[in-house]
Write an enzyme that holds these catalytic residues in place. Structure first.
Site: not given
Ligand SMILES: Cc1cc2nc3c(=O)[nH]c(=O)nc-3n(C[C@H](O)[C@H](O)[C@H](O)COP(=O)(O)OP(=O)(O)OC[C@H]3O[C@@H](n4cnc5c(N)ncnc54)[C@H](O)[C@@H]3O)c2cc1C
Ligand code: SF4
Ligand code: SF4
Lengths: 574, 101
Positions: A271, A274-276, A279
């Site tokens: 999502t 989630m990408r964040l 990271t």
């Protein structure tokens, strides 16, 4: 400071995306209506769109429907959104896009004349001058615009919002604006946490540092119900210049860690959050820094990318030209930003009805300040502006002629005195000092960037008591000029927003949105928490009271509505 | 501070009530002192370049603060209705120009 009392039919607070669209719609609905926009800066270049944007992030390309948009937004938000609001935005996205194209926005097209897709739900535009286009349309529509005029507080009489107090910082005027209905469109709030950069670069941030949560704060003080402040928005951005990553991701960039590993592959459900989160985790566990890797870039592609970025974030191109990087192997370092409170990306804001009315009679909300529907972006702000304006116009038509003959002299005196007393203080504290204090408290005790966005009850409670002290100290704030007063006012807004934010963060005892709302003491997502955390400041005691509201599916909204949803869309032409 | 107003070029916008830059800045950071525009709140600049584009005399340029690794390259923008020229002037005298629109 001169006092000036004016009357209008509809007052729109904030001349950004939502506010401009609302004002134009209202005049179209009723060409006799007096519509006034107050804007703290100048509507030609204010708010999120000041530098321009290069895409419309919410548009239904062929194959997409309002239902599929709702499905996507809900899934990306872990099952908790206002289905009715998100769906209504889906109904209007394409219509408002065509409308602003009519006003002069340049949308890129393919050889067959179709809008150029960036992804299934976004299209490419040349929107460097987007704000100027909106402002010109507002002017052509016969809207009264008061620029350099910042709203301070609502005028609330017998439980109804009947206008606002405002300050014109250039003309030294204290405005009392009486209105039959008010639309709040002041955008979200930045500057609550420590920013990514410091010193002379402290405002090199993603969200406009000048959107300080005025609309939230005015609503909180007036006792409006607010929703989901705990779903903070943290953007994944290019380090230093905090440029948006979308243009790179859609150009085929992959997220890689220091070792070159495509770390998103370790997760099953990708999502936006989630990408964040992934990271942040790479960094925390020592595999950072992370990059967006575009691999080899041909000269032509490189030039195109730079051109499209100039009309939105010139800073990143400046960085490239400054460091003379040849960009043939383009790999940009990425990081999370400070947490923002913004209803257009996440869903913090006024708790509103389908018709965009808030819990306070006479008051409507649209755009980043309105809650319940994440991922609405610029076109969603337009749709909400349109719905809010149509609802307000209807309501105004039903009011008695003499509605604005209000006796509010006591309210006027109180607000005027409040401003005066800050200006008259012989000595006191400057806003910037307490601003840093606020940001330090939130950063360290309420899950800032340097804390990997992690939250826990014990720390949040410390933040709560430190914030109380800070609020006490804020009584000492002083200002030498009206412009300085604006800085004081903006700080007070941020403190009010932070207070409500803390209560929301404390209340939700689960982790629903990775990184946006990660509780280390309640690290699981729980079924029973698929509900809204709302709040309202008790006007008598000043306490923030939490209200739980259940989640409902679109079908349930339809079943319980007093009229059929389709009737609503017919009436609103969506 | 990420913009620089060249006082020798600024003429204070005599044809207007207020300086174009001071009028347009979304953060109300610029004010006129007498005939000249001044950046009053340098640390608060968002780097949106609105003032850079609005100045009729091209007196304003954008640069990167040292805190984010700036080396002194200045950006100016010349705009007309049809297109924009984005001019990057480096410290070493070299120049790069992008055209958009
Ligand atoms: C940098 C950036 C890039 C973006 N890029 C894209 C993109 O490419 N595509 C896309 O679809 N969306 C994009 N968005 C999102 C989109 O711009 C916003 O969702 C949209 O502008 C929100 O509209 P709004 O009216 O709620 O807020 P804004 O447009 O910010 O308007 C709020 C207005 O209220 C004014 N205001 C604030 N306080 C007061 C006060 N007290 N009194 C009077 N006025 C006040 C502000 O000055 C401002 O003009 C981007 C956002 C940002 C920040
Ligand atoms: S770049 Fe933008 S924020 Fe900075 S001074 Fe110019 S107009 Fe204001
Ligand atoms: S716009 Fe340019 S010429 Fe006008 S006041 Fe500002 S800097 Fe001076």
């Amino acid at each position: 400071m001169e006092k000036k009392i004016i009357k209008t039919d509809l007052l729109v607070i904030g001349g950004g995306a939502a506010g401009c669209y609302a004002a134009v719609t209202a005049r179209r609905e009723d060409p006799e209506l007096k519509v006034t926009v107050i804007e703290k800066a100048h509507i030609e270049r204010s708010g999120c769109l000041a530098a321009g944007i290069n895409a419309i992030n919410a548009y239904l390309n062929p194959g997409e429907t309002p239902e599929s948009y709702l499905h996507y937004v809900k899934n990306d938000s872990y099952g908790l959104v206002r289905d009715d609001l998100v769906y209504s935005i889906g109904r209007g996205l394409n219509k408002v896009t065509r409308e602003v194209e009519d006003w002069g926005l340049k949308i890129l097209k393919d050889e067959n004349g179709n809008y150029l897709k960036r992804s299934s739900r976004s299209i490419k535009i040349e929107g460097e001058n987007f704000k100027e286009i909106l402002a010109a349309k507002v002017e052509r529509s016969g809207v009264q615009v008061l620029n350099k005029t910042a709203a301070l507080n609502y005028i609330k009489k017998d439980g109804r919002i009947c206008g606002a107090f405002a300050l014109n910082i250039k003309e030294d005027k204290f405005y009392v604006i009486k209105a039959k209905a008010v639309i709040c469109a002041t955008g979200g709030a930045a500057g609550i946490y420590e920013p990514n950069n410091s010193g002379q670069a402290k405002h090199k941030m993603w969200y406009p540092p000048f959107n300080t949560g005025a609309g939230y704060a005015m609503g909180i003080r007036a006792g409006a119900e607010m929703t989901t402040f705990e779903m903070r928005f943290v953007a994944l951005r290019v380090k230093d210049v905090i440029a948006p990553t979308g243009s790179f991701a859609f150009a085929g960039g992959q997220q890689v860690n220091e070792q070159g590993e495509e770390y998103l592959k370790k997760y099953s459900r990708i999502t936006t959050a989630m990408r964040l989160y992934a990271t942040v985790r790479e960094n925390k566990e020592g595999r950072g820094p992370c990059y967006l890797d575009l691999g080899h870039l041909e000269a032509e592609k490189k030039e195109k990318l730079a051109q499209s970025l100039l009309g939105m974030c010139p800073g990143i191109v400046l960085k490239w030209e400054d460091s003379q990087s040849d960009l043939s192997e383009l790999k940009v370092e990425i990081e999370g930003t400070e947490p923002y409170i913004v209803g257009g990306h996440c869903q913090s804001g006024y708790w509103i009805d389908l018709d965009r009315s808030t819990s306070l009679p006479g008051l409507f909300a649209a755009g980043d300040v309105a809650g319940g529907s994440p991922k609405k972006y610029v076109t969603g702000a337009f749709v909400e502006g349109e719905i809010a304006a149509k609802s307000a116009v209807k309501e105004i038509a039903e009011l008695p002629q003499n509605f604005l003959n209000l006796n509010i002299s006591e309210l006027i005196t109180n607000e005027y005195q409040r401003v005066k007393s800050v200006l008259d203080k012989p000595e006191g504290i400057e806003a910037v000092r307490l601003e840093e204090k606020l940001q330090q408290i939130m950063e360290n005790y309420a899950g800032g960037r340097t804390q990997y966005y992690e939250l826990e009850a014990s720390k949040l409670k410390q933040a709560r008591s430190k914030l109380k002290e800070l609020k006490n100290e804020s009584k000492m704030l002083k200002a030498e000029s009206l412009r300085d007063f604006l800085a004081v006012q903006e700080l007070l807004e941020r403190i009010d927003v932070a207070e409500v934010l803390l209560e929301h963060l404390l209340y939700r005892e689960e982790t629903r949105w990775p990184a946006y709302q990660s509780r280390v003491d309640f690290s699981e997502r729980k079924k029973e928490w698929r509900k809204f955390v709302n709040s309202r400041q008790n006007p008598a005691s000043g306490e923030i009271e939490i209200i739980e509201r259940e989640y409902k599916s679109l079908e349930e909204y339809a079943a319980f509505a007093s009229r059929s949803q389709e009737d609503f869309y017919l009436e609103y032409n969506l | 501070m990420a913009i620089k107003i060249d006082q020798s070029i600024c003429d204070g916008c005599p044809d207007y009530q207020e300086g174009r830059c001071e009028r347009i800045c979304p953060g109300n950071l610029i004010e006129k002192e007498g005939e000249k525009a001044e950046m009053k709140r340098p640390a608060e600049c968002w780097d949106c370049a609105a003032c850079v584009k609005a100045c009729p005399r091209n007196a304003i340029s954008l640069y990167l603060p040292e805190e984010v690794g700036g080396r002194g390259t200045k950006l100016k923008v010349q705009q007309n209705k049809k297109r924009s020229l984005w001019i990057f002037d480096r410290e070493d005298g070299s120049r790069k120009v992008y055209k958009t629109g």
